[in-house]
Write an enzyme that holds these catalytic residues in place. Structure first.
Site, PDB file in Angstrom:
ATOM      1  N   ASP A 109       0.922  -1.292  -0.118  1.00 56.96           N
ATOM      2  CA  ASP A 109      -0.027   0.042   0.039  1.00 56.96           C
ATOM      3  C   ASP A 109       0.904   1.306  -0.013  1.00 56.96           C
ATOM      4  O   ASP A 109       1.905   1.002   0.499  1.00 56.96           O
ATOM      5  CB  ASP A 109      -0.884  -0.174   1.266  1.00 56.96           C
ATOM      6  CG  ASP A 109      -1.962  -1.078   1.391  1.00 56.96           C
ATOM      7  OD1 ASP A 109      -2.574  -1.668   0.122  1.00 56.96           O
ATOM      8  OD2 ASP A 109      -2.330  -1.467   2.440  1.00 56.96           O
TER       9      ASP A 109
HETATM   10  N1  URA Z   1      -1.247  -6.068   3.814  1.00 57.04           N
HETATM   11  C1  URA Z   1      -1.790  -4.620   3.842  1.00 57.04           C
HETATM   12  O1  URA Z   1      -2.669  -4.501   4.570  1.00 57.04           O
HETATM   13  N2  URA Z   1      -1.129  -3.635   3.145  1.00 57.04           N
HETATM   14  C2  URA Z   1      -0.011  -4.030   2.645  1.00 57.04           C
HETATM   15  O2  URA Z   1       0.653  -2.957   2.135  1.00 57.04           O
HETATM   16  C3  URA Z   1       0.796  -5.086   2.614  1.00 57.04           C
HETATM   17  C4  URA Z   1      -0.107  -6.234   3.118  1.00 57.04           C
END
Ligand code: URA
Length: 253
Positions: A109
């Site tokens: 993310d």
């Molecule tokens: N899980 C998440 O919620 N975000 C990420 O960036 C990676 C794994």
């Protein structure tokens, strides 16, 4: 041992050799600038064999090895090429003429930090991100309040998001009231945030520490990157063979 694209679709070959992204290959083909054995390539899906001579604008292309970077992804960068809200994370890579051919192995993310593999090896990427492989990814996570009762047991059985998405078992190692290590194996959208959400807390910080037995290099600060060593590349390749489908149980809370 350097790994190289040997045969396959024209767009796969040009990207794997570091000459052009898929989009650029499309444009080059449309503009009739690519030839295979002296004949203009009509489609990006044209199949290239090792003996074929591929040229762009009359220049014979030579096979080059795939590129593999490990980056400590900083916050504020997107793993999605074309995301208009945030810069693409590969824009941090300087002095690499083949930067346009690079993409991320899976996604973190925008607000997540940590280990990100960046490459132009599409075959390996597809193998690694396939959910049936269940390659464990370990994260350090901080949250706003202590996890609910029996959080570790619930996560170990497998949780379900309110929208019906189910998650395979996750391993949680509590570090403090507000932090833990969590290991997940699927790579689903917001997987860690949603598992922590199902345990009634909200993620405030997330950093990926490892993918299988490939760890974030300790010397990389957020935004820094380096090429994988040959040994690390071997580890990455082995990951696709080590992990197999396991059947998991789901619990609704
Ligand atoms: N899980 C998440 O919620 N975000 C990420 O960036 C990676 C794994």
């Amino acid at each position: 041992m350097p790994r190289t694209a040997k045969s396959g679709r024209l767009d796969f070959i040009l990207r794997g050799w570091g000459y052009a992204s898929k989009k650029e290959t499309e444009r080059l083909v449309k503009e009739k600038r690519v030839t295979v054995n002296g004949i203009s390539a009509e489609k990006t899906s044209f199949y290239i064999s090792p003996a074929d001579i591929v040229e762009i604008d009359g220049e014979i292309l030579t096979p080059r090895p795939f590129i593999y970077y490990a980056m400590n992804k900083p916050k504020g960068f997107s793993c999605v090429n074309g995301d208009i809200r945030y810069p693409y994370v590969t824009s941090l890579i300087k002095d690499d003429a083949a930067v346009n051919t690079l993409f991320c192995v899976g996604r973190l993310d925008v607000d997540t930090e940590g280990l990100l593999i960046i490459t132009n090896d599409g075959g390996l990427t597809n193998a690694l991100i396939h959910p049936v492989k269940e390659i464990p990814k370990k994260y350090y996570v901080e949250y706003d309040k202590p996890l609910c009762e029996n959080a570790q047991e619930k996560a170990k059985i497998g949780l379900c998001h309110t929208d019906g998405t189910s998650y395979k078992p996750a391993e949680i190692e509590i570090l403090s009231e507000y932090s833990a290590y969590i290991t997940v194996s699927e790579g689903k959208y917001h997987e860690v945030k949603r598992i922590i959400g199902a345990l009634q807390s909200k993620v405030t910080y997330l950093k990926r520490l490892s993918i299988g037995n490939l760890s974030l290099p300790a010397d990389l600060e957020p935004g820094e990157y380096r090429l994988l060593t040959d040994d690390e590349t071997d580890i990455l390749y082995d990951l696709q063979y080590i992990y197999k489908l396991v059947v998991s149980k789901i619990v609704f809370i």
